[in-house]
Design an enzyme around this catalytic site. Sequence first.
Site, short mmCIF file in Angstrom:
data_model
loop_
_atom_site.label_atom_id
_atom_site.label_comp_id
_atom_site.label_asym_id
_atom_site.label_seq_id
_atom_site.Cartn_x
_atom_site.Cartn_y
_atom_site.Cartn_z
N SER A 123 0.84 -1.20 0.00
CA SER A 123 0.00 0.00 0.00
C SER A 123 0.87 1.25 0.00
O SER A 123 1.64 1.47 -0.93
CB SER A 123 -0.97 -0.05 1.19
OG SER A 123 -1.95 0.96 1.09
N GLU A 170 -2.24 -2.94 -7.90
CA GLU A 170 -3.43 -3.18 -7.09
C GLU A 170 -3.93 -1.83 -6.59
O GLU A 170 -3.22 -0.84 -6.62
CB GLU A 170 -3.13 -4.12 -5.94
CG GLU A 170 -2.11 -3.61 -4.92
CD GLU A 170 -2.72 -2.76 -3.82
OE1 GLU A 170 -3.90 -2.94 -3.48
OE2 GLU A 170 -2.00 -1.89 -3.29
N HIS A 193 -5.20 -5.38 -0.88
CA HIS A 193 -5.91 -5.02 0.34
C HIS A 193 -7.03 -6.00 0.70
O HIS A 193 -7.86 -5.71 1.56
CB HIS A 193 -6.49 -3.62 0.21
CG HIS A 193 -5.46 -2.53 0.24
ND1 HIS A 193 -4.62 -2.28 -0.82
CD2 HIS A 193 -5.14 -1.64 1.21
CE1 HIS A 193 -3.83 -1.26 -0.51
NE2 HIS A 193 -4.11 -0.87 0.71
#
Length: 313
Positions: free
Chosen positions: A110, A211, A285
């Site tokens: 992330s 992502e 996630h």
Amino acid sequence: MKFPKKLEKGACIGLVACSSFISKERLEACIAFLKERGYRLKVADNITSNKAGYMAGEETVRAEWLNKMFADPEVDAIFCIRGGDGSNRMITGVDLDIVRANPKIFVGYSDITTLLNLFAKECGLVTFHGPMVSSNMVDHYDEETRIAFEEALQADGEYLYREPAGHPLVVEQAGCGIAAAPLAGGNIELIGTSIGTSYEVDTDGKILFMEEVHGHIGNLDRTVFQMRDAGKFDHVKGVLLGQFTDMRIDEADYGPERVIMDAIRSSGRPDADKVPVMSAVQSGHGQPMITLPIGAMCEMNTIDRTIKFEVVR
């Protein structure tokens, strides 16, 4: 490009917060989780600091702790406690010479995307796009996530991506069939944000993994096409698409995978149809969260629908 030393039983884990903070109660749960699994710990003292807005302390403090953990000979691996916001602020304070001189396991995803790619590119260190302690391990450490994480950190010769039950890989474009190149990438927003900086994510000659989480499909569209116009798809060897979690999609048949395929096919490269693209890679996630080694040589095969990594220590 080399993998760091394996994570052995009884290893010392350095816990850091490069982005947002957590509560003291949450930190206690994270410490208990790792100690129960036999690890020794060194814990950065900024993890619960809320004196810098939504970040775990000022960027100088966060960078200093990361430098300390890499320099500390007792620390075998560095686990990011969570992502959040603000890691890019601290990059100018990270001492890459210390990282080069002290290669060790570094795990996050992330908001940690830029650091993962920076250490791979500038330090020759394979890093791990994998589960974080507060975000994944304490509450959601399912068996497939755990097994993949342990296999990635302890692999010899080869590390295989194993399709989790109910999540087969999807071939979006067969392309040339087989591509082999170092893996780069991570969170799309962080990749896009790095463009034009000294820490811009390098995608040339790479297999690019992407992502994303939250937000509207239109925001993703803008970032992906910014990447296209910055040439980020011009020289990729292949593309792997991960989890797109909790996103707002207005048209069911026009999701992130379609947006990215449009960007690749309109990139202007004459061989755009030869780029192999696979989606439904379970990393990001969501659950399970399968670990991917950033910087490692990756072979993706759209014929056999496989992904594997060469492990060199």
